[in-house]
Design an enzyme around this catalytic site. Structure first.
Site, PDB file in Angstrom:
ATOM      1  N   GLY A 161       0.794  -1.218   0.000  1.00 28.08           N
ATOM      2  CA  GLY A 161       0.000   0.000   0.000  1.00 28.08           C
ATOM      3  C   GLY A 161       0.828   1.271   0.000  1.00 28.08           C
TER       4      GLY A 161
ATOM      5  N   SER B 164      -5.170  10.735   8.680  1.00 26.85           N
ATOM      6  CA  SER B 164      -6.158  10.428   7.646  1.00 26.85           C
ATOM      7  C   SER B 164      -7.159  11.571   7.556  1.00 26.85           C
ATOM      8  CB  SER B 164      -6.890   9.134   7.964  1.00 26.85           C
ATOM      9  OG  SER B 164      -7.993   8.935   7.087  1.00 26.85           O
TER      10      SER B 164
ATOM     11  N   TYR C 264     -12.078   3.139  13.156  1.00 26.78           N
ATOM     12  CA  TYR C 264     -10.954   3.573  12.318  1.00 26.78           C
ATOM     13  C   TYR C 264     -10.765   5.084  12.417  1.00 26.78           C
ATOM     14  CZ  TYR C 264      -8.067   4.545   8.253  1.00 26.78           C
ATOM     15  OH  TYR C 264      -7.063   4.986   7.428  1.00 26.78           O
TER      16      TYR C 264
END
Length: 284
Positions: free
Chosen positions: A11, A130, A155
């Site tokens: 990733g 994020s 998350y």
């Protein structure tokens, strides 16, 4: 220059490692899977002939593994590895922590403590945040999501926790007079379908997507973290993300505001993290 990249075998972490290796850095991939790490090392050497690449065993879901990591002196560490669980079942790490919070935040918190004697003066600790964290809010009465577990929420909270940790670490580094830097980077919108081939690690779908107008591949998503790790214009306490609406494009610093600016929540999270992991990053 030596850099440890957690989750560097796949990733965004792989592209962080690739771009650092192409820039001449010695790169160490932190990985719990030997087979995947060896494949990533081989692909990296093919992409950057002569690159100095190795891997270190690291399982962020096992604090004993984190505390026992074997690496030499480092100029930077990129805290990139993470999990996003799709299933509705709540899972736990080896130490009994909720998996997403335990891997994404607590594992990296403990790793930073484990590396405190191996991070050189002036070293950079880059935490991967994020875009999703901007809408999150920590529940200090249920950090482990025991009462209300939802994968997406877990998350988002874990990424907010990582960002708050990095900014609190910056405050503590400055208070201690340390020359080390703590910086946040986030990848914006990084999709597999827009990511270039790196077989056998990744083979891109041939289907064209309109998402390319607003988003980017994981190679683009890696650029803010690379800039944070090596850029000469980077300062401790900054957040770096993509230039275009925070979703794609060249890296640039972003304002520290909203939930990120809550120093009280960051200090409270730090104390909880020390209690949950049994360790504390302390730099002089």
């Amino acid at each position: 220059m030596a850099v440890l990249v957690t989750g560097g075998n796949a990733g965004i972490g792989y592209f962080v490692a690739e771009q650092l290796a192409e820039a001449g850095a010695e790169v160490v991939l932190g990985s719990r899977d030997a087979a995947k790490a060896e494949v990533a090392v081989r692909v990296l050497r093919e992409r950057a002939p002569g690159a100095r690449v190795s891997w270190a065993r690291l399982d962020l879901a096992d604090l004993a593994s984190v505390k026992g990591i074997e690496v030499g002196e480092l100029d930077a560490v990129v805290l990139n590895a993470g999990v996003y669980l799709d299933g509705p079942e709540r899972r736990e790490t080896k130490d009994g922590h909720e998996m997403t919070f335990g891997v994404n935040h607590l594992g990296h918190f403990a790793l930073t403590a484990a590396l405190q004697d191996r991070l050189k003066p002036g070293a950079r600790i880059v935490t991967m945040g994020s875009f999703a964290a901007k809408s999150a809010k920590l529940d200090f009465e249920d950090l482990q999501s025991k009462r209300d577990y939802r994968p997406k929420t877990a998350y988002e909270r874990s990424k907010l926790a990582q960002t708050l940790f990095a900014l609190e670490l910056d405050r503590r580094l400055r208070a201690a007079g340390s020359s080390r830097l703590s910086v946040v980077a986030h990848p914006g919108g990084a999709l597999d379908s827009l990511t270039p081939d790196r077989p056998p690690l990744h083979v891109r779908s041939k289907k064209l997507s309109l998402a390319r107008i607003a988003l980017q591949g994981k190679d683009g998503g890696a650029r803010p973290a690379v800039r944070a790790a090596v850029g000469p214009d980077v300062h401790s306490g900054q957040i770096w993300g993509p230039r275009v609406f925070g979703l794609k494009g060249a890296p640039r610093p972003e304002p520290v505001r909203g939930p990120y600016a809550d120093a009280g929540a960051a200090a409270r999270l730090w104390a909880a993290s020390v209690e949950l992991t049994g360790v504390e990053p302390v730099f002089s």
